[in-house]
Write a protein that holds these residues in place. Structure first.
Motif, PDB file in Angstrom:
ATOM      1  N   ILE A  94      -9.985   4.623   3.674  1.00  0.00           N
ATOM      2  CA  ILE A  94     -11.363   4.188   3.914  1.00  0.00           C
ATOM      3  C   ILE A  94     -11.965   3.589   2.653  1.00  0.00           C
ATOM      4  CG2 ILE A  94     -13.695   5.091   4.325  1.00  0.00           C
ATOM      5  CD1 ILE A  94     -12.518   6.882   6.472  1.00  0.00           C
ATOM      6  N   VAL A  95     -11.680   4.195   1.500  1.00  0.00           N
ATOM      7  CA  VAL A  95     -12.200   3.674   0.231  1.00  0.00           C
ATOM      8  C   VAL A  95     -11.683   2.254  -0.004  1.00  0.00           C
ATOM      9  CG1 VAL A  95     -11.987   3.918  -2.273  1.00  0.00           C
ATOM     10  CG2 VAL A  95     -12.598   5.893  -0.879  1.00  0.00           C
ATOM     11  N   LEU A  96     -10.389   2.064   0.203  1.00  0.00           N
ATOM     12  CA  LEU A  96      -9.804   0.733  -0.003  1.00  0.00           C
ATOM     13  C   LEU A  96     -10.348  -0.257   1.008  1.00  0.00           C
ATOM     14  CD1 LEU A  96      -6.068   1.585  -0.744  1.00  0.00           C
ATOM     15  CD2 LEU A  96      -7.844   0.892  -2.356  1.00  0.00           C
ATOM     16  N   CYS A  97     -10.453   0.169   2.256  1.00  0.00           N
ATOM     17  CA  CYS A  97     -10.963  -0.681   3.334  1.00  0.00           C
ATOM     18  C   CYS A  97     -12.390  -1.115   3.011  1.00  0.00           C
ATOM     19  CB  CYS A  97     -10.905   0.096   4.647  1.00  0.00           C
ATOM     20  SG  CYS A  97     -11.515  -0.815   6.065  1.00  0.00           S
ATOM     21  N   ASN A  98     -13.208  -0.171   2.546  1.00  0.00           N
ATOM     22  CA  ASN A  98     -14.593  -0.456   2.223  1.00  0.00           C
ATOM     23  C   ASN A  98     -14.691  -1.460   1.066  1.00  0.00           C
ATOM     24  OD1 ASN A  98     -17.481   0.110   2.415  1.00  0.00           O
ATOM     25  ND2 ASN A  98     -17.192   0.979   0.378  1.00  0.00           N
ATOM     26  N   ALA A  99     -13.881  -1.251   0.037  1.00  0.00           N
ATOM     27  CA  ALA A  99     -13.919  -2.160  -1.116  1.00  0.00           C
ATOM     28  C   ALA A  99     -13.595  -3.581  -0.676  1.00  0.00           C
ATOM     29  CB  ALA A  99     -12.930  -1.687  -2.175  1.00  0.00           C
ATOM     30  N   ARG A 100     -12.582  -3.703   0.187  1.00  0.00           N
ATOM     31  CA  ARG A 100     -12.188  -5.027   0.629  1.00  0.00           C
ATOM     32  C   ARG A 100     -13.238  -5.626   1.578  1.00  0.00           C
ATOM     33  NH1 ARG A 100      -7.466  -8.235   1.038  1.00  0.00           N
ATOM     34  NH2 ARG A 100      -8.330 -10.249   1.612  1.00  0.00           N
ATOM     35  N   ALA A 101     -13.798  -4.791   2.442  1.00  0.00           N
ATOM     36  CA  ALA A 101     -14.793  -5.272   3.404  1.00  0.00           C
ATOM     37  C   ALA A 101     -16.002  -5.854   2.668  1.00  0.00           C
ATOM     38  CB  ALA A 101     -15.233  -4.137   4.319  1.00  0.00           C
ATOM     39  N   MET A 102     -16.416  -5.222   1.558  1.00  0.00           N
ATOM     40  CA  MET A 102     -17.578  -5.715   0.823  1.00  0.00           C
ATOM     41  C   MET A 102     -17.215  -6.918  -0.031  1.00  0.00           C
ATOM     42  SD  MET A 102     -19.688  -2.390  -0.343  1.00  0.00           S
ATOM     43  CE  MET A 102     -20.391  -1.278   0.838  1.00  0.00           C
ATOM     44  N   GLY A 103     -15.958  -7.002  -0.440  1.00  0.00           N
ATOM     45  CA  GLY A 103     -15.576  -8.064  -1.360  1.00  0.00           C
ATOM     46  C   GLY A 103     -14.946  -9.278  -0.698  1.00  0.00           C
ATOM     47  N   GLU A 104     -14.694  -9.215   0.616  1.00  0.00           N
ATOM     48  CA  GLU A 104     -13.968 -10.302   1.276  1.00  0.00           C
ATOM     49  C   GLU A 104     -14.729 -11.635   1.149  1.00  0.00           C
ATOM     50  OE1 GLU A 104     -11.146 -10.904   2.258  1.00  0.00           O
ATOM     51  OE2 GLU A 104     -11.537 -12.815   3.239  1.00  0.00           O
ATOM     52  N   LYS A 120     -10.564   6.896  -5.672  1.00  0.00           N
ATOM     53  CA  LYS A 120      -9.142   6.923  -5.328  1.00  0.00           C
ATOM     54  C   LYS A 120      -8.382   7.881  -6.252  1.00  0.00           C
ATOM     55  CE  LYS A 120      -5.359   3.521  -5.319  1.00  0.00           C
ATOM     56  NZ  LYS A 120      -4.635   3.842  -6.464  1.00  0.00           N
ATOM     57  N   THR A 121      -8.700   7.786  -7.559  1.00  0.00           N
ATOM     58  CA  THR A 121      -8.041   8.663  -8.523  1.00  0.00           C
ATOM     59  C   THR A 121      -8.378  10.120  -8.236  1.00  0.00           C
ATOM     60  OG1 THR A 121      -8.399   6.903 -10.103  1.00  0.00           O
ATOM     61  CG2 THR A 121      -7.624   8.997 -10.985  1.00  0.00           C
ATOM     62  N   TYR A 122      -9.657  10.357  -7.911  1.00  0.00           N
ATOM     63  CA  TYR A 122     -10.087  11.715  -7.605  1.00  0.00           C
ATOM     64  C   TYR A 122      -9.350  12.251  -6.380  1.00  0.00           C
ATOM     65  CZ  TYR A 122     -13.059  15.449  -5.805  1.00  0.00           C
ATOM     66  OH  TYR A 122     -13.508  16.638  -5.306  1.00  0.00           O
ATOM     67  N   ILE A 123      -9.202  11.382  -5.366  1.00  0.00           N
ATOM     68  CA  ILE A 123      -8.510  11.786  -4.133  1.00  0.00           C
ATOM     69  C   ILE A 123      -7.064  12.146  -4.434  1.00  0.00           C
ATOM     70  CG2 ILE A 123      -7.657  10.964  -1.924  1.00  0.00           C
ATOM     71  CD1 ILE A 123     -10.167   9.085  -1.950  1.00  0.00           C
ATOM     72  N   MET A 173       0.852  -1.210   0.000  1.00  0.00           N
ATOM     73  CA  MET A 173       0.000   0.000   0.000  1.00  0.00           C
ATOM     74  C   MET A 173       0.873   1.240   0.000  1.00  0.00           C
ATOM     75  SD  MET A 173      -3.218  -0.629   0.033  1.00  0.00           S
ATOM     76  CE  MET A 173      -2.716  -1.762  -1.232  1.00  0.00           C
ATOM     77  N   SER A 174       0.760   2.055  -0.998  1.00  0.00           N
ATOM     78  CA  SER A 174       1.526   3.286  -0.967  1.00  0.00           C
ATOM     79  C   SER A 174       0.547   4.439  -0.878  1.00  0.00           C
ATOM     80  CB  SER A 174       2.366   3.405  -2.227  1.00  0.00           C
ATOM     81  OG  SER A 174       1.530   3.476  -3.347  1.00  0.00           O
ATOM     82  N   GLY A 175       0.925   5.445  -0.071  1.00  0.00           N
ATOM     83  CA  GLY A 175       0.054   6.598   0.128  1.00  0.00           C
ATOM     84  C   GLY A 175       0.011   7.442  -1.122  1.00  0.00           C
ATOM     85  N   PRO A 176      -0.909   8.408  -1.160  1.00  0.00           N
ATOM     86  CA  PRO A 176      -0.994   9.277  -2.329  1.00  0.00           C
ATOM     87  C   PRO A 176       0.329   9.994  -2.568  1.00  0.00           C
ATOM     88  CG  PRO A 176      -2.650   9.844  -0.670  1.00  0.00           C
ATOM     89  CD  PRO A 176      -1.882   8.710  -0.147  1.00  0.00           C
ATOM     90  N   ALA A 177       0.971  10.381  -1.463  1.00  0.00           N
ATOM     91  CA  ALA A 177       2.204  11.142  -1.603  1.00  0.00           C
ATOM     92  C   ALA A 177       3.286  10.312  -2.262  1.00  0.00           C
ATOM     93  CB  ALA A 177       2.680  11.612  -0.239  1.00  0.00           C
ATOM     94  N   THR A 178       3.440   9.043  -1.790  1.00  0.00           N
ATOM     95  CA  THR A 178       4.517   8.232  -2.335  1.00  0.00           C
ATOM     96  C   THR A 178       4.229   7.859  -3.781  1.00  0.00           C
ATOM     97  OG1 THR A 178       3.431   6.444  -1.176  1.00  0.00           O
ATOM     98  CG2 THR A 178       5.509   7.224  -0.266  1.00  0.00           C
ATOM     99  N   SER A 179       2.969   7.541  -4.084  1.00  0.00           N
ATOM    100  CA  SER A 179       2.695   7.150  -5.453  1.00  0.00           C
ATOM    101  C   SER A 179       2.852   8.348  -6.386  1.00  0.00           C
ATOM    102  CB  SER A 179       1.296   6.544  -5.571  1.00  0.00           C
ATOM    103  OG  SER A 179       0.331   7.460  -5.135  1.00  0.00           O
ATOM    104  N   LEU A 180       2.571   9.535  -5.863  1.00  0.00           N
ATOM    105  CA  LEU A 180       2.778  10.734  -6.672  1.00  0.00           C
ATOM    106  C   LEU A 180       4.252  10.917  -6.981  1.00  0.00           C
ATOM    107  CD1 LEU A 180       0.488  13.509  -5.201  1.00  0.00           C
ATOM    108  CD2 LEU A 180       0.355  12.361  -7.395  1.00  0.00           C
TER     109      LEU A 180
END
Lengths: 341, 292
Positions: free
Chosen positions: B218-228, B280-283, B1-8
């Motif tokens: 939170i977006v990533l957590c939510n996606a995984r929580a619904m898809g687990e 995520k892209t928007y963020i 997992m890389s933060g927005p800053a690192t991926s930027l």
């Protein structure tokens, strides 16, 4: 309001950051904490601010012990090395922060807060920039915003951590003169940390020299320069030559070295060979090598003297001292003040 | 997992160096590498998605929407939303607290905490599910206690929530730790010296500074929580209309050869993933603009 520190000790594991440090900064003075990196000066500043707690010892403001109080309760204004401005707030919001977070019964009205912020912006010569974000300011401007923000809560003392450290040379010079004038106008007791001796000598009323978690000496810039209490202070406060005379080694600042053959004692003085001359500016710097082991010696003479002596590279000249620099322990009156508040 | 800053940062450095390197390679090689990349994206990402939606819509829009009105499907959707509604706030709070501890304090056990945070990524979700069955199941360690107090954990909502919480535990914390490490604590200390209380400092300084990273997590957590699937599959017991989440419901439909319905429900999860990625892209775009 005076700042005092009594027998402060702070360790990080095996590293002793502060080793029994005691200090008195008189009210209304601009005092520099000067030392190499790792000497404990920033640690000391953070203890005084209450951002860190000492292992033992006490911090007193105006004679009252504040060691267990929070930073806010101590009434200190702290300016961080990298300014620590709130990046998502405008300059005006940054300055007003300390007032807006006050509990309702002590908080001035919004109008009053805005007026105070505007006044402080004028004081630090940034009027009209209140709506900018910190990222839109230069380093020097950010530093002044940080200062205004600290002053907004009307602190009793001001603590500055390497206030000019992150600025380029030109801005640094301007800003430190500005700080000196500013302090003359707003004479709040100020302690600032620096590793730059010129900076400390230029603007401080008093300098506290620190090394390895201890205070080496506390005095006025002139006292430290002319009457160092320890070899460390002697070497740290300015350039110094160690010259071997027949009766032992003596020290002198470059400007106290004479190369005049007519000077008293010149006939018996050791001779040094001139290896380089840099005559730029009002003073001429002469680099010499002394004796068989070719020890480097540096002399700083006036342009007029340089011209009248007709010095040339390769010349062999006598080295005499106009004034010897002696280490005189306990030379400073401040080190004796330790017990009295 | 890389933060927005690192991926930027990674993106900018790539765009600086890539043209030089690529330009020095022969044209055939550049085309070949590009071809492989395009093929991989088409074959492994675009094609399956296309098949998914094609299969879902094979019997027409009516059949597609009918799949959702089926009571079992509707129950699975509600259950999945309930689980996410419990798990995501829980892990958001835990993630902020953990990131705060790890980046603002140096204490014994700090590296242990960091390792524990990575455990859910390292352990297979099935193993995680089994752990909860061992602890709270009919023959588990706490079976007697749970029996006495008439508490049902495994094969019920609490078990599903526990397993999902475990699996999604690191998302928020892992997103925030590099961000908070990089921002440092000077601004927080500055707020304290200016008289802010701990809560005021958090609300006015910490939270605004981490909000995009937090949202991202939170977006990533939510996606995984619904898809687990794995962990939930073990603890849920697959009871239709009771403990079937969306992924489990899809499996059941698929095993019953009800392909149209299975793909229709699956398309719902796929849509969720696409929306998450867009968010995520928007963020990242917002964070980039804020940083500039």
């Amino acid at each position: 309001m005076s700042i005092s520190v009594r027998n402060l000790r702070k360790t990080h594991g095996n590293f002793v950051a502060l080793d029994d440090v005691s200090l008195d900064a008189p009210a209304g003075k601009l005092v520099a904490l000067l030392g190499p990196s790792g000497s404990g000066k920033t640690t000391l500043l953070r203890q005084i601010a209450g951002l860190d707690t000492p292992d033992s010892g006490a911090v007193l403001l105006n004679g009252e012990e504040v060691t267990s109080l929070t930073p806010a309760a101590r009434g200190v204004g702290f300016v961080f090395q990298h300014y620590a401005l709130f990046r998502h707030m405008t300059v005006a919001q940054n300055i007003a922060f300390g007032l807006t977070v006050r509990p309702a019964h002590r908080r001035p009205s919004d109008k009053e807060i805005a007026a105070r912020a505007e006044k402080l912006l004028e004081l630090v010569q940034l009027a009209g920039l209140g709506n900018r974000l910190p990222a839109q300011l230069s380093g020097g401007q950010r530093q002044r915003v940080a200062l205004a923000r600290a002053l907004a809560v009307e602190p009793k003392v001001l603590l500055l951590d390497e206030p000019f450290g992150a600025l380029d040379a030109k801005v640094r010079k301007e800003l430190r003169r500005w700080l000196r004038r500013f302090h003359d106008e707003v004479p709040i007791t100020t302690l600032f940390v620096t590793h730059d001796r010129e900076e400390a000598m230029e603007i401080a009323d008093e300098i506290v020299v620190m090394n390895r978690g201890r205070i080496e000496q506390h005095g006025t810039p002139a006292e430290l320069y002319d009457r160092p209490a320890t070899p460390f202070v002697r070497d740290f406060l300015g350039e110094v030559n160690a010259i071997a005379f027949p009766d032992g080694v003596r020290h002198a600042r470059p400007e106290d070295i004479s190369l005049d053959p007519a000077a008293p004692g010149a006939a018996k003085a050791p001779k040094a060979r001139i290896i380089d001359i840099s005559p730029a500016g009002a003073l001429t710097r002469v680099f010499l090598e002394l004796g068989a082991d070719r020890k480097p010696v540096e002399a700083l003479i006036t342009r007029r003297e340089y011209e009248s002596l007709n010095l040339n590279e390769g010349d062999l000249v006598p080295v005499t001292l106009r004034r010897e620099l002696r280490v005189t322990p306990e030379a400073s009156p401040f080190t004796e003040m330790g017990s009295g508040i | 997992m890389s933060g927005p800053a690192t991926s930027l940062a990674a993106r900018t450095s790539r765009s600086h160096t890539a043209p030089k390197l690529a330009a020095s390679d022969p044209p055939w090689l550049r085309r070949a590498v590009l071809g492989v990349a395009v093929f991989a994206v088409l074959a492994f990402l675009v094609a399956p998605l296309a098949v998914l939606f094609a299969e879902a819509l094979r019997k027409g829009l009516l059949a597609y929407f009918a799949s959702f009105t089926d009571p079992a499907a509707w129950h699975a959707i509600t259950l999945t939303l309930t689980v996410a509604a419990i798990v995501v706030p829980l892990n958001a709070v835990f993630g902020v607290a953990a990131a705060w501890c790890v980046t603002r304090f140096r204490f014994t056990g700090r590296s242990l905490l960091l390792t524990l945070l990575d455990l859910p990524f390292a352990v297979s979700p099935v193993v995680a599910g089994l752990l909860y069955v061992l602890l709270f199941g009919a023959h588990g360690w706490f079976a007697d206690f749970l029996d006495e107090h008439d508490i049902q954990i495994v094969f019920a909502l609490p078990g599903i929530v526990l397993a999902t919480t475990f699996v999604t535990l690191p998302f928020v914390a892992r997103e925030l730790i590099p961000l908070m490490e990089q921002q440092g604590d000077d601004e927080e200390y500055a707020a304290l010296t200016l008289g802010a209380s701990g809560w005021q400092m958090f609300r006015h300084v910490t939270l605004p500074n981490i909000k995009w990273g937090l949202f991202h997590g939170i977006v990533l957590c939510n996606a995984r929580a619904m898809g687990e699937f794995g962990a939930v599959s073990v603890v849920s017991g697959h009871i239709r209309n009771q403990t079937n989440t969306l992924p489990l419901h899809i499996e059941i439909l698929y095993n019953e050869y009800n392909f149209a319905a299975a793909f229709a429900i699956a398309s719902l999860l796929a849509l969720l993933a696409i929306v998450s990625l867009l968010a995520k892209t928007y963020i990242e775009w917002r964070a980039e603009r804020n940083a500039a």
